[in-house]
Design a protein around this motif. Structure first.
Motif, PDB file in Angstrom:
ATOM      1  N   TRP A 143      73.838  45.448  86.983  1.00  0.00           N
ATOM      2  CA  TRP A 143      75.039  45.827  87.738  1.00  0.00           C
ATOM      3  C   TRP A 143      75.393  44.732  88.740  1.00  0.00           C
ATOM      4  N   TRP A 144      74.404  44.301  89.538  1.00  0.00           N
ATOM      5  CA  TRP A 144      74.660  43.258  90.528  1.00  0.00           C
ATOM      6  C   TRP A 144      75.034  41.933  89.866  1.00  0.00           C
ATOM      7  N   CYS A 145      74.441  41.634  88.723  1.00  0.00           N
ATOM      8  CA  CYS A 145      74.784  40.407  88.011  1.00  0.00           C
ATOM      9  C   CYS A 145      76.260  40.411  87.622  1.00  0.00           C
ATOM     10  N   GLU A 146      76.727  41.541  87.118  1.00  0.00           N
ATOM     11  CA  GLU A 146      78.146  41.655  86.766  1.00  0.00           C
ATOM     12  C   GLU A 146      79.026  41.650  88.008  1.00  0.00           C
ATOM     13  N   ALA A 147      78.628  42.367  89.042  1.00  0.00           N
ATOM     14  CA  ALA A 147      79.426  42.425  90.270  1.00  0.00           C
ATOM     15  C   ALA A 147      79.596  41.041  90.894  1.00  0.00           C
ATOM     16  N   LEU A 148      78.539  40.229  90.858  1.00  0.00           N
ATOM     17  CA  LEU A 148      78.566  38.921  91.512  1.00  0.00           C
ATOM     18  C   LEU A 148      78.925  37.777  90.571  1.00  0.00           C
ATOM     19  N   GLY A 149      78.844  37.995  89.268  1.00  0.00           N
ATOM     20  CA  GLY A 149      79.088  36.917  88.318  1.00  0.00           C
ATOM     21  C   GLY A 149      77.955  35.899  88.317  1.00  0.00           C
ATOM     22  N   TRP A 150      76.729  36.362  88.564  1.00  0.00           N
ATOM     23  CA  TRP A 150      75.575  35.473  88.646  1.00  0.00           C
ATOM     24  C   TRP A 150      74.885  35.344  87.296  1.00  0.00           C
ATOM     25  N   THR A 151      73.782  34.583  87.294  1.00  0.00           N
ATOM     26  CA  THR A 151      73.006  34.286  86.104  1.00  0.00           C
ATOM     27  C   THR A 151      71.661  35.004  86.158  1.00  0.00           C
ATOM     28  N   VAL A 152      71.218  35.528  85.018  1.00  0.00           N
ATOM     29  CA  VAL A 152      69.904  36.166  84.928  1.00  0.00           C
ATOM     30  C   VAL A 152      68.846  35.093  84.708  1.00  0.00           C
ATOM     31  N   GLU A 160      65.474  39.139  87.918  1.00  0.00           N
ATOM     32  CA  GLU A 160      65.941  38.180  88.923  1.00  0.00           C
ATOM     33  C   GLU A 160      67.275  37.569  88.528  1.00  0.00           C
ATOM     34  N   ILE A 161      68.190  37.517  89.510  1.00  0.00           N
ATOM     35  CA  ILE A 161      69.492  36.871  89.307  1.00  0.00           C
ATOM     36  C   ILE A 161      69.731  35.874  90.434  1.00  0.00           C
ATOM     37  N   ARG A 162      70.512  34.843  90.111  1.00  0.00           N
ATOM     38  CA  ARG A 162      70.898  33.830  91.102  1.00  0.00           C
ATOM     39  C   ARG A 162      72.336  33.385  90.831  1.00  0.00           C
ATOM     40  N   PRO A 163      72.960  32.762  91.835  1.00  0.00           N
ATOM     41  CA  PRO A 163      74.317  32.249  91.616  1.00  0.00           C
ATOM     42  C   PRO A 163      74.358  31.242  90.459  1.00  0.00           C
ATOM     43  N   ARG A 192      70.072  27.461  92.112  1.00  0.00           N
ATOM     44  CA  ARG A 192      70.688  27.697  93.427  1.00  0.00           C
ATOM     45  C   ARG A 192      70.100  28.940  94.085  1.00  0.00           C
ATOM     46  N   LEU A 193      69.741  28.808  95.328  1.00  0.00           N
ATOM     47  CA  LEU A 193      69.157  29.899  96.112  1.00  0.00           C
ATOM     48  C   LEU A 193      70.137  30.343  97.192  1.00  0.00           C
ATOM     49  N   PRO A 194      69.945  31.537  97.758  1.00  0.00           N
ATOM     50  CA  PRO A 194      68.948  32.543  97.398  1.00  0.00           C
ATOM     51  C   PRO A 194      69.407  33.386  96.220  1.00  0.00           C
TER      52      PRO A 194
END
Length: 119
Positions: A21-30, A39-42, A46-48
């Protein structure tokens, strides 16, 4: 000082579902899709990041720590997040703040901020 912020750990009843859910909400990478550490990140380097792990017990009250997000268009972003499954929540706000308080599918509060005042 050699201290770097790696990630925020979020306990979850279903770490994979909440992480997705958060990955989709933020458009981040698993980075890791295990049930024990989702774990997901931008971006991969890239951190955090956010790390979702299994919770021994369910959420019982207001979070002591929450995330704040400042989008280009607060109202459009709130509508997008609601469509993804977020919901409005009350943490004692007065009602005239320039931010909106939402909760993710497991009830973790976060804020969608309004435009930054310039002046």
């Amino acid at each position: 000082m050699g201290l770097e912020w790696e990630q925020l750990v979020i306990d979850a009843a279903d770490p994979v579902a909440l992480g997705r859910w958060w990955c989709e909400a933020l458009g981040w990478t698993v980075l890791n899709d295990s049930r024990e550490e989702y774990e997901i990140r931008p971006e991969p380097d890239r951190l955090p990041g956010l790390l979702f792990g299994p919770a021994a017990e369910g959420k019982t009250g207001k979070n002591n720590v929450h995330l704040d997000f400042r989008p280009d268009d607060r109202d459009a972003e709130v509508e997008r997040l609601l469509a993804l499954g977020a919901r409005y929540t009350d943490v004692g706000q007065r009602g005239d703040e320039p931010w909106v308080v939402l909760a993710d599918p497991e009830g973790n509060e976060f804020c969608v901020l309004g435009n930054r005042s310039r002046g």
